[in-house]
Design a protein around this motif. Structure first.
Motif: not given
Length: 127
Positions: A48-66
Motif C-alpha cells: 500500500g505504501a508503494v502504491e500510495a507513492v505511485y498514486d501521489a506522484w502519478g496524479r501530480r505528473a498528470s496535472g492533478e492537484n496535490r
C-alpha cells in the motif's frame, strides 16, 4: 497499480479491474508475507505504501492537484491495510492461505466496484 500496468497505461477493463487485478494483487501480498515469514498486514501495508507513492506522484505528473494525489495515496494505505486485516483474519481463523487470498480478493473486487461507482469511472467502459 496492477490495473494500470495490465491495461498498458490506459484504463483497465472490467475483467482486469474486478477479477484478475484483485486476485493477483492479493495472492502477491499474502503470498509474499507467507513466503518470507512476515506479518500479513505488514506486507499489505508495504504494498500500500508503494502504491500510495505511485498514486501521489502519478496524479501530480498528470496535472492533478496535490490534494487529489494525497487523497489517493491515503486511500491506498487504508485500503491495503484493511485488505491485509481481512486476509490475516481468514488465515488465523481457518489456517487456509488460499481461502484468505480468495476472501481478500473478493473484498478487493467489491472495493473496486465501489470506487468505479463513486467516481463515475464506469462511463469509460461504455462504447
Amino acid at each position: 497499480m496492477f490495473n494500470r500496468a495490465a491495461s498498458r497505461g490506459g484504463r483497465p477493463g472490467p475483467l482486469v479491474a474486478f477479477v484478475l487485478g484483485p486476485g493477483i494483487e492479493e495472492a502477491a501480498k499474502t503470498g509474499f508475507a507467507l513466503a518470507v515469514g512476515a506479518p500479513v498486514v505488514l506486507a499489505h501495508l508495504g504494498f500500500g505504501a508503494v502504491e500510495a507513492v505511485y498514486d501521489a506522484w502519478g496524479r501530480r505528473a498528470s496535472g492533478e492537484n496535490r490534494a487529489s494525489g494525497l487523497a489517493a495515496g491515503t486511500m491506498s494505505l487504508l485500503s491495503h491495510s484493511a485488505l491485509g486485516i481481512v486476509a490475516r483474519e481468514v488465515l488465523v481463523r481457518t489456517g487456509e492461505p488460499l481461502l484468505a487470498v480468495m476472501v481478500a480478493s473478493a473484498v478487493h473486487a467489491l472495493w473496486n466496484v465501489g470506487m468505479v461507482v463513486l467516481t463515475g469511472a464506469s462511463r469509460r467502459w461504455q462504447p
